[in-house]
Design a protein around this motif. Structure first.
Motif, PDB file in Angstrom:
ATOM      1  N   TYR A  38       0.831  -1.225   0.000  1.00  0.00           N
ATOM      2  CA  TYR A  38       0.000   0.000   0.000  1.00  0.00           C
ATOM      3  C   TYR A  38       0.852   1.257   0.000  1.00  0.00           C
ATOM      4  O   TYR A  38       0.474   2.287  -0.549  1.00  0.00           O
ATOM      5  N   HIS A  50      -0.816   2.726  -3.294  1.00  0.00           N
ATOM      6  CA  HIS A  50      -2.071   2.169  -3.818  1.00  0.00           C
ATOM      7  C   HIS A  50      -3.030   3.331  -4.117  1.00  0.00           C
ATOM      8  O   HIS A  50      -3.175   4.265  -3.331  1.00  0.00           O
ATOM      9  N   GLY A  73      -6.321   3.503  -4.373  1.00  0.00           N
ATOM     10  CA  GLY A  73      -7.487   3.635  -3.470  1.00  0.00           C
ATOM     11  C   GLY A  73      -7.060   4.265  -2.152  1.00  0.00           C
ATOM     12  O   GLY A  73      -7.707   5.200  -1.638  1.00  0.00           O
ATOM     13  N   VAL A  74      -5.909   3.803  -1.622  1.00  0.00           N
ATOM     14  CA  VAL A  74      -5.469   4.334  -0.317  1.00  0.00           C
ATOM     15  C   VAL A  74      -5.218   5.833  -0.447  1.00  0.00           C
ATOM     16  O   VAL A  74      -5.613   6.626   0.408  1.00  0.00           O
ATOM     17  N   TRP A 104      -6.642   7.859  -2.442  1.00  0.00           N
ATOM     18  CA  TRP A 104      -7.917   8.575  -2.529  1.00  0.00           C
ATOM     19  C   TRP A 104      -8.511   8.749  -1.129  1.00  0.00           C
ATOM     20  O   TRP A 104      -9.001   9.836  -0.773  1.00  0.00           O
ATOM     21  N   ILE A 105      -8.387   7.693  -0.306  1.00  0.00           N
ATOM     22  CA  ILE A 105      -8.957   7.767   1.058  1.00  0.00           C
ATOM     23  C   ILE A 105      -8.282   8.896   1.818  1.00  0.00           C
ATOM     24  O   ILE A 105      -8.936   9.763   2.414  1.00  0.00           O
ATOM     25  N   GLU A 157      -9.492  12.176   0.721  1.00  0.00           N
ATOM     26  CA  GLU A 157     -10.842  12.458   1.246  1.00  0.00           C
ATOM     27  C   GLU A 157     -10.753  12.896   2.699  1.00  0.00           C
ATOM     28  O   GLU A 157     -11.354  13.906   3.094  1.00  0.00           O
ATOM     29  N   THR A 158      -9.867  12.226   3.500  1.00  0.00           N
ATOM     30  CA  THR A 158      -9.783  12.624   4.920  1.00  0.00           C
ATOM     31  C   THR A 158      -9.211  14.029   5.052  1.00  0.00           C
ATOM     32  O   THR A 158      -9.600  14.784   5.956  1.00  0.00           O
ATOM     33  N   LEU A 160     -12.048  16.314   4.770  1.00  0.00           N
ATOM     34  CA  LEU A 160     -12.967  16.259   5.921  1.00  0.00           C
ATOM     35  C   LEU A 160     -12.309  16.893   7.141  1.00  0.00           C
ATOM     36  O   LEU A 160     -12.921  17.681   7.867  1.00  0.00           O
ATOM     37  N   THR A 197     -16.023  17.012  -1.575  1.00  0.00           N
ATOM     38  CA  THR A 197     -16.426  15.586  -1.598  1.00  0.00           C
ATOM     39  C   THR A 197     -16.967  15.232  -2.985  1.00  0.00           C
ATOM     40  O   THR A 197     -16.636  14.179  -3.535  1.00  0.00           O
ATOM     41  N   SER A 201     -15.467  12.527  -5.419  1.00  0.00           N
ATOM     42  CA  SER A 201     -16.227  11.387  -5.967  1.00  0.00           C
ATOM     43  C   SER A 201     -16.055  11.361  -7.492  1.00  0.00           C
ATOM     44  O   SER A 201     -15.955  10.277  -8.077  1.00  0.00           O
ATOM     45  N   PHE A 246     -13.008   9.584  -7.943  1.00  0.00           N
ATOM     46  CA  PHE A 246     -13.158   8.144  -7.635  1.00  0.00           C
ATOM     47  C   PHE A 246     -13.764   7.420  -8.836  1.00  0.00           C
ATOM     48  O   PHE A 246     -13.318   6.336  -9.237  1.00  0.00           O
ATOM     49  N   ILE A 247     -14.722   8.103  -9.515  1.00  0.00           N
ATOM     50  CA  ILE A 247     -15.298   7.480 -10.737  1.00  0.00           C
ATOM     51  C   ILE A 247     -14.175   7.280 -11.744  1.00  0.00           C
ATOM     52  O   ILE A 247     -14.029   6.206 -12.349  1.00  0.00           O
ATOM     53  N   ILE A 263     -11.042   6.849 -11.139  1.00  0.00           N
ATOM     54  CA  ILE A 263     -10.172   5.722 -10.731  1.00  0.00           C
ATOM     55  C   ILE A 263     -10.851   4.399 -11.087  1.00  0.00           C
ATOM     56  O   ILE A 263     -10.236   3.479 -11.647  1.00  0.00           O
TER      57      ILE A 263
END
Lengths: 658, 209, 475, 302
Positions: free
Chosen positions: C53, C114, C116-117, C119-120, C123-124, C127, C153, C157, C160-161, C163
């Motif tokens: 990751y 990674h 996805g990681v 992207w997370i 996102e944080t 937030l 957000t 998103s 994310f689409i 990705i």
């Protein structure tokens, strides 16, 4: 290595107490002057160019300082004027006692950095380092210009100056990039390779505009009349005396390598300099602010230098070695002369400002009774700037005139006509300069004081007028012994512009200059003879003193005197369309029984600036205000922009436009 | 079977376009949650057990039950006016949503991706487009939230079609993020109350040039 | 090592929530030390753990070091900022908690491999910043925070689409892990070009909210003008670096694929339009913080342009960002000081700052020289490289337009900065301002002088680091 | 050296002839030829009245003005003997020396601080600025014709064989006459005898001078007449002429020129001040005409 030492100890300025700051500053400048002119004079005498590699590497390239004859000549010019500037600043800065110590130290620090960067500009040939030092010069002079920052006009002028210098630098950047694309190196020497292979005009024009903005040629001069009045006197003297010349230095450096289509380049340079010469002096006539008047005269003298350069380039193009030699020699000598008399004029106006705290010549008058020595020096300088015989201005204009007349023997008709136009232009510039400086000198120094009370004014301190006297002596010296002044200039021209075949006639005109010197001496001899004659004849004749003849009005005429605007009025009626002088006066209408106090005031904006620059900026601002619709504050619109952007780009990709 | 569920999913999108009241929108969300749960149940059988449970948890509990309950509670608490004030009439929004769905059909066909079922793609893209359209065309901030969740449903549908490349931790992270964002929206909704009592977006546009 | 780092962050968050002044100091200093340790450890080539990751490449390392430098100065400035305000202790603890999460998630983005990681963590970041922007509890703060979270957000998103589409387009090829390092060479001969183009488009538009480039830069401007100055310093430097790293990684991923030419055109369009937008609004804006936010948007536009143009401009982009991070954070701290003194952000009421606080004024002058790209500043060299790359790639018309816009921007910055320093305002505004301590300007001076040093004599290891960040790009 | 002596002699009787012709035309007997010189001699010995506001500049003005005309005189050749100082481009020195004299006259006038002298000074400055291009273009075109650029060499290598060259020579003489009329502010441009200060140019500038200074100024205006007269005379003196013949031709030309000035002054009325500008400006196109006709001569396509 010495330069790094200079930079380090210039930081000491921040620690030195206020009282010692000017003297420490002079110490630094004298040291730098000594160091640089030692090498420069060595190069001028021996002819072999001096080079030194700086230990610090800069973006991978090591910086090499090369002093060849052209840069040696410019270094001497720079050193002399900066030296006199710093000497003059001692008393002048006393006026700014109220400034905080950090402002004073920033001022002196940027004065020293300006001097250092000007020296380095002439020494560095490597492109990127040249640009760095070039813009460093712009920043340091900007810090100097905004020294009196309590006035908002000074701030506006300073920012306007900085942005125009940046635009000039952008031109230079794009020129160096084009050079790098074709030849792979940024150096000036690579220009020789570049010019031999591809078309010369586009990259020369880029260089010419980039350096022309700094030099102050007419179409790009708009910063000059704002920046010089805003700056303190010794700064504006250094700026207009010397810093402008580095634009000319740049153009000369590029013309040395020109190989193809020289004729068209020469014609372009000649026409632009004619425009800036005549335009500059025409605008100067209707100015009321003494320093703004002198600033416009810098543009005029840059025009004269440009005419010399144009003639030189055309001389090379048509294989006339004599014309080329005369053109470039006149151009270089006028660089030296202009730095002398322009700085003297600015110092004179500085002393006037120091004593009367106003620069508007409508309020001055009769100062010669209080400060006779400054008035005399101002007179000598204004005679020199008009190019009148016994002084140095005449010598360089004389060279350019001879260049033009020999150029008249060109083959094609249109070259002869061009030479005729430049002759007429140069004469017109001389005539207008006389018109303008008789007005300036007589309104400021002669007659009675119009509005300001000058009863308690005394002569400036000895150490302020001493440098002025030295400059006046140099002006006189070059005027009377031009053959000595022409030696370094002709050496520079022959060594730098190798493609001027160093033919015997080129050296033939050295004795020619001597005659001018002799004629000047004879002239002064005749004047002295007549004065002695008058003293002898009227020795016994009675001398009375009465009031000026006032057509039966026998009181002291104070505001009956001829003012500057009335002096310039008959010229401005002729040149009305170009100068668009505005008079704002509210006429008394009929039924106004008790009209209030009225004032009459003429003010003139700069045509070029008004019509081209301000109109362009206003239209861009208008467009921008129309386009500013994105930030509406509504979240939905923000998401809409993203959505529309995706759709738009998708359509473009599908239609394969991107 | 899954195509049937997805077609119902698209129908709920049509209804969301024309719904005039807030509560119908929230009920549509609930239905979409159950539909997703059904699709996930049928589609992702070969996943390892833990991952499957996580996804089921997410779609059923979170989307079908928790969020609609939270939304209804906030509406009742702050007694917001129940109507959804759209900028345009129902018919126009219906027309626009159908145009969007046709566009997403065209988009999926032009992508000519043979590996995955086309129906997933069209449903996902149309959900995303309608979610965006709802956000852009309704005045109430609550409907913005609902639009955002419909957008999320579209993304979840898209991730189903990807199958099982995404490791379990990544799915957990994504679900966590969505949950936290919805919680934050709820938290700030209560703060917005004192600016505009009935959550009008037009009140929220002081910061502009 | 990463696990230890995240555990440290969770502990500091809990500690900070204990609502006690001394605990705040201890916790935050422990966290900064931890951050520095992580940085040094990874710099020495340590393995981050969770091999598939997280992976540290030189691009991530550059921006991680930048992040730790800026976070140290931000935390110092936040202590000064909070000590001057009369907030409740709980209020302060929320501030520090969300600041810690914010810094941790940003360093997460830099070192994550990674997709996805990454992207997370992205996102944080959006937030965790909500509470920071909302710190001043004014109605504008609420509006700006709501807009920022909502739009970011939705933007994320979108990405994310993108990705997911990217994942679908390679699902045929059996790649074990969906990470940057593995996918590097896979796209050379993909047939499905439209899918790649759509996914890259969505990713760039999505991350533009982070990077502050054209379509979604609008919310960044609002967030900047409302957030406390240490936070807006953090946002405009490291958060925009996050956006840059994300977009740059996807750009390197697809740079060998047939879609590379199209990608550079898209980036050039976005970069050019955002410079135009920045120029349009800088002339019009009246609030000093929004002005500097727009100047960040303009610099990010330049960087996007540089990525698009390619060649030597890639080097210029990263170099530009390094200088921009240091200079912009220095300016924002100083602007925070000015706003605290004058108690207003409207430029009309700011003036005579030179007589009030000379050292601060020297910082402003230095910052102006650095921002405007006048030689001693690094921007001169990065813009020089950018323009030479544009001249080589015959984008001459765009280069001329960009030069013109840059002149306008420099004019407005000069007008505002020197209005603040020397403009004359009514004197009684000056007296009631609070006394400014000299020591506050020390961190700003360090940052600016560091930027000056890097721009004049770029240390060799830095240019090597940038060089091997660009290895994977086509020569 | 002969040129200088001849010019001084002619200057003595030149103003006398003008006065004689004007009085003869109006039917008066008129004073003797040397009457103006006697006045000047009387003025030289009288005392001076200086105004309180004027300073050293005022005292310097008239001597410098006088010296500049003498300097200009030294440059002029006479037939085959060059001027005392002659070098390439000396007509530039000639023109600029004259303008130095005018510069000092102007600032001397402004020094007195009276509005009338200011008016005269500004008009003088404007008119001298407008006529300088004409003189330069004229001399430059002759320089182009002959290939040299000093007075002596130009006049030596000038020869008028074809009709066009004679025409250009006459045109050049006309331009020189007009230049002198403006320089000395004679009739068509300014009336020396008018008393209304508002309309005077040269006379109002020297209003405040008295005694020795006034004497010098009047003598310099006579001298300037003769200097420009000798410029015209050199056109008619061809190098192979014997010395005595060239002296005779020189004096004849001076007398004829003085008579012409006298006639011009008695039959012409003064221009309106505003029209003066256009009138003076017409001189430059005429000299450009001279330039183009010489161009034709050189390319011998006439």
């Amino acid at each position: 290595m010495v330069i790094l030492v200079f930079i380090l100890c210039s930081f000491l300025l921040f620690i030195v107490p206020n009282k010692l700051k000017p003297y420490f500053n002079i110490l630094l400048i004298v040291a730098l002057v000594a160091w640089s002119s030692f090498y420069a004079i060595q190069v001028l005498l021996s002819g072999v160019s001096f080079s030194e590699i700086l230990p610090v590497t800069f973006w991978g390239h090591s910086i090499e300082l090369i002093i060849d004859p052209l840069s040696a000549f410019f270094i001497c010019v720079i050193n002399f004027t900066v030296l006199t500037g710093s000497l003059f600043s001692i008393e002048y800065m006393k006026m700014y006692g109220h400034k905080s110590s950090i402002e004073l130290s920033i001022h002196y620090f940027s004065f020293f950095i300006l001097h250092l960067s000007m020296i380095l500009v002439t020494m560095i040939h490597q492109g990127i380092a040249f640009l760095v030092v070039w813009e460093l010069m712009a920043v340091s002079s900007f810090m100097l210009v905004i020294f009196e920052n309590e006035k908002c006009s000074v701030l506006r002028a300073g920012i306007n100056y900085l942005i125009q210098m940046h635009i000039g630098a952008l031109f230079l950047i794009s020129a160096f990039i084009l050079l790098h694309l074709k030849t792979g190196s940024f150096d000036f020497e690579a220009l020789k390779l570049y010019f031999s292979q591809n078309v010369n005009i586009p990259i020369f024009l880029l260089f010419f505009v980039g350096f022309g903005i700094k030099a102050g040629f007419m179409p790009f001069h708009t910063w000059l009349p704002h920046a010089h009045p805003a700056a303190p006197t010794h700064v504006s003297a250094v700026m207009s005396g010397v810093m402008i010349k580095l634009g000319i230095y740049g153009i000369l450096r590029v013309t040395m390598f020109l190989q193809a289509d020289l004729l068209w380049i020469g014609v372009v340079v000649l026409l632009i300099s004619l425009l800036s010469g005549v335009g500059g002096v025409a605008c100067a006539i209707i100015q009321h602010d003494l320093k703004k008047l002198l600033a416009y005269h810098s543009i005029e003298n840059i025009g004269i230098i440009g005419i010399g350069m144009g003639i030189g380039i055309i001389g090379i193009a048509l294989q006339f070695p004599v014309v080329a030699f005369l053109g470039f020699a006149g151009c270089l000598l006028h660089v030296l002369n202009h730095s002398l008399f322009k700085s003297l004029l600015f110092y004179g106006s500085g002393i006037v400002y120091m004593k009367t705290h106003t620069r508007n010549i409508e309020y001055l008058g009769g100062l010669i009774k209080k400060i006779p020595l400054t008035a005399l020096l101002f007179l000598i300088a204004s005679l020199a700037i008009c190019g009148l015989p016994p002084f140095n201005g005449f010598v360089s204009e004389f060279l350019i005139y001879n260049g033009i007349i020999d150029g008249l023997a060109g083959q094609e008709i249109w070259i002869k006509v061009l030479m005729l136009i430049s002759l007429a232009g140069l004469v017109l510039i001389g005539g207008l300069a006389i018109f303008c400086f008789t007005k300036a000198f007589s309104v400021v120094f002669l007659g009675n004081s119009r509005k300001s009370d000058i009863s308690f004014i005394t002569e400036a301190k000895w150490y302020t007028t001493a440098p002025l006297v030295i400059i006046a002596l140099c002006i006189l010296f070059i005027g009377l012994f031009p053959q000595i002044a022409i030696l370094p200039v002709s050496f520079v021209v022959n060594s730098q512009f190798a493609n001027i075949m160093t033919s015997p006639e080129a050296y033939g005109n050295l004795p020619l200059i001597q005659n001018v010197g002799i004629a000047g001496m004879v002239f002064i001899g005749i004047i002295l003879l007549i004065l002695v004659l008058r003293m002898v004849i009227t020795r016994h004749a009675p001398k009375e003193y009465a009031d000026t003849w006032g057509c039966a009005y026998n009181g002291r005429i104070v505001n009956g005197q001829y003012t500057a605007s009335s002096f310039a009025e008959n010229f401005s009626t002729i040149a009305q369309p170009i100068l668009n002088q505005k008079t704002n006066y509210k006429p008394i209408d009929r039924e106004d029984i008790f009209p209030k106090q009225r004032g009459f005031e003429t003010e003139s904006e700069d045509m070029v600036e008004q019509k081209i620059y301000s109109k362009f900026i206003r239209s861009v601002n208008w467009i921008f205000s129309k386009m500013a619709i994105i930030q509406t504050g509504n979240t939905q619109h923000y998401i809409l922009y993203a959505f529309l952007m995706i759709i738009l780009l998708l359509i473009l990709t599908v239609l394969t436009i991107i | 079977m899954t195509t049937l569920l997805i077609i119902i999913f698209i129908i709920t999108l049509f209804y969301s376009a024309i719904s005039g009241r807030m509560f119908t929108l929230i009920n549509l969300l609930m239905i979409q949650g159950f539909l997703l749960f059904g699709v996930a149940l049928i589609e992702l059988r070969e996943l390892n057990l833990l991952n499957l449970i996580l996804i089921l948890l997410e779609t059923l509990i979170f989307k079908a039950i928790l969020v609609p309950f939270l939304l209804k509670r906030t509406i009742r608490q702050n007694n917001i006016k129940r109507e959804v004030e759209p900028y345009m009439s129902g018919i126009n929004s219906l027309l626009i949503v159908s145009v969007l769905i046709v566009l997403s059909f065209i988009l999926t066909f032009s992508l000519q991706d043979t590996f995955h079922k086309i129906i997933y793609f069209t449903a996902a893209f149309s959900a995303i487009n309608t979610g965006l359209f709802l956000i852009m065309s309704r005045k109430k901030i609550i409907t913005h939230l609902i639009g955002y969740i419909i957008l999320e449903n579209g993304i979840v549908l898209l991730s189903f079609s990807v199958g099982n490349e995404m490791p379990m931790i990544v799915n957990a992270g994504i679900l966590l993020d969505i949950l936290v964002s919805v919680l934050l929206f709820g938290f700030f909704l209560s703060k917005i109350k004192d600016i505009s009592k009935d959550f009008e977006i037009t009140k929220l546009s002081k910061l502009k040039d | 090592m990463i696990l230890a780092y995240f555990i440290l962050t969770i502990i500091t968050v809990l500690l900070v929530l204990l609502k006690h002044k001394v605990v705040h100091y201890i916790a935050m200093s422990v966290f900064t030390i931890g951050q520095l340790l992580l940085n040094v450890y990874l710099g020495m080539g340590g393995k981050p753990g969770f091999e598939d990751y997280f992976k540290v490449d030189s691009l991530g390392l550059i921006f991680l070091t930048l992040l730790s430098v800026v976070s140290i100065t931000t935390i110092i400035q936040s202590f000064i900022y909070l000590s001057k305000r009369k907030d409740s202790i709980a209020h302060k603890s929320y501030y520090f908690a969300s600041m810690v999460v914010f810094i941790a998630s940003m360093s997460g983005v830099f070192i994550s491999d990674h997709i996805g990681v990454m992207w997370i963590f992205a996102e944080t970041t959006s937030l965790s910043i909500a509470l920071l922007i909302y710190h001043e509890r004014t109605s504008e703060a609420i509006e700006a925070t709501w807009k920022y979270i909502f739009v970011s957000t939705i933007g994320l998103s979108f990405s994310f689409i993108g990705i997911l589409l990217l994942d679908i387009s390679i699902s045929g090829v059996n790649a074990s892990m969906f990470t940057f390092s593995e996918l590097q060479g896979l796209f050379i001969n993909t047939q499905n070009i439209l899918m790649l183009q759509l996914s890259f488009l969505l990713i760039v538009i999505g991350f533009s909210v982070k990077m502050g480039v054209f379509p979604l830069h609008t919310v960044c401007i609002d967030a900047h003008s409302v957030a406390p100055s240490p936070v807006s310093a953090m946002v405009s430097t490291s958060l925009m670096n996050v956006g840059f790293v994300a977009i740059f990684r996807f750009f390197t991923l697809l740079s060998h694929s047939p879609v590379a030419g199209w990608m550079s055109h898209v980036l050039i369009i976005l970069g050019g339009v955002s410079i135009l937008v920045a120029a349009i609004y800088m002339v019009k804006v009246k609030n000093i913080k929004r002005l500097i936010a727009y100047s960040s948007v303009e610099n990010m536009g330049l960087v996007a342009l540089a990525i698009g143009v390619g060649g030597i401009a890639w080097f210029a982009a990263i170099f530009h960002l390094i200088i921009h991070t240091l200079v912009k954070s220095g300016i924002f701290y100083q602007i925070g000081q000015i706003i605290r003194f004058y108690k207003t952000k409207k430029v009309y009421y700011l003036g005579k700052y030179f007589s009030v606080n000379p050292i601060g004024a020297v910082v402003i002058i230095l910052a102006f020289i650095m921002l405007s790209g006048i030689p001693p500043s690094g921007f001169f060299f990065s813009e020089f490289m950018l323009f030479s790359a544009m001249f080589k790639g015959d984008y001459i018309v765009i280069a001329v337009i960009v030069m013109l816009l840059l002149c306008f921007i420099i004019y407005t910055i000069a007008k505002y900065f020197f209005k603040i320093l020397f403009g004359n305002i009514n004197p009684d505004l000056l007296e009631k301002g609070e006394k400014i301590s000299k020591w506050e300007t020390i961190p700003q001076l360090i940052l600016l002088l560091g930027a000056l040093y890097i721009s004049i004599a770029p240390p060799p290891f830095l240019s090597e680091l940038i060089q091997d960040a660009l290895i994977t790009l086509p020569k | 050296m002969i040129g200088v002596i001849l010019i001084l002699i002619c200057a003595l009787f030149f103003p006398g002839i003008i006065v004689f012709v004007k009085s003869r035309v109006t039917g008066r007997k008129g004073p003797g030829f040397f009457q103006p010189m006697k006045d000047i001699w009387r003025l030289l010995k009288k005392g001076n009245v200086y105004s309180k506001t004027s300073t050293i500049i005022f005292r310097l003005a008239s001597p410098v003005y006088f010296a500049s005309v003498i300097m200009a005189m030294l440059l002029l050749p006479m037939g085959d003997s060059p001027g005392i100082i002659s070098f390439r481009g000396d007509f530039i020195f000639f023109a600029y020396a004259l303008s130095l004299g005018k510069f000092f006259m102007i600032i001397g006038a402004m020094d007195t601080g009276s509005s009338f002298e200011g008016m005269g000074a500004s008009r003088e400055a404007l008119y001298s600025m407008l006529i300088e291009p004409a003189f330069f273009i004229l001399m430059a075109s002759f320089g182009m014709l002959t290939g040299y650029s000093s007075f002596y060499e130009i006049y030596n290598s000038l020869y008028f064989d074809s009709s066009l060259t004679i025409f250009t020579g006459l045109l050049a003489v006309y331009v020189l006459i007009q230049i002198v009329m403006i320089e000395n502010s004679r009739m068509p441009y300014d009336d020396p005898k008018t008393h209304l200060e508002l309309t005077m140019v040269h006379e109002v500038m020297v209003l405040d001078n008295s005694g020795f200074d006034l004497g010098i100024i009047q003598f310099t205006s006579a001298l300037k007449f003769v200097v420009f007269g000798s410029l015209m005379a050199n056109f008619f003196i061809t190098p192979e002429m014997p010395l005595w013949l060239s002296i005779l031709v020189f004096i004849a030309v001076q007398i004829f020129f003085a008579a012409l000035v006298g006639l011009l002054e008695s039959f012409r009325a003064r221009h309106k001040l505003r029209d003066n500008n256009q009138a003076i400006l017409t001189l430059t196109p005429i000299s450009i005409l001279v330039f183009f006709s010489i161009l034709l001569i050189i390319t011998n396509q006439f």
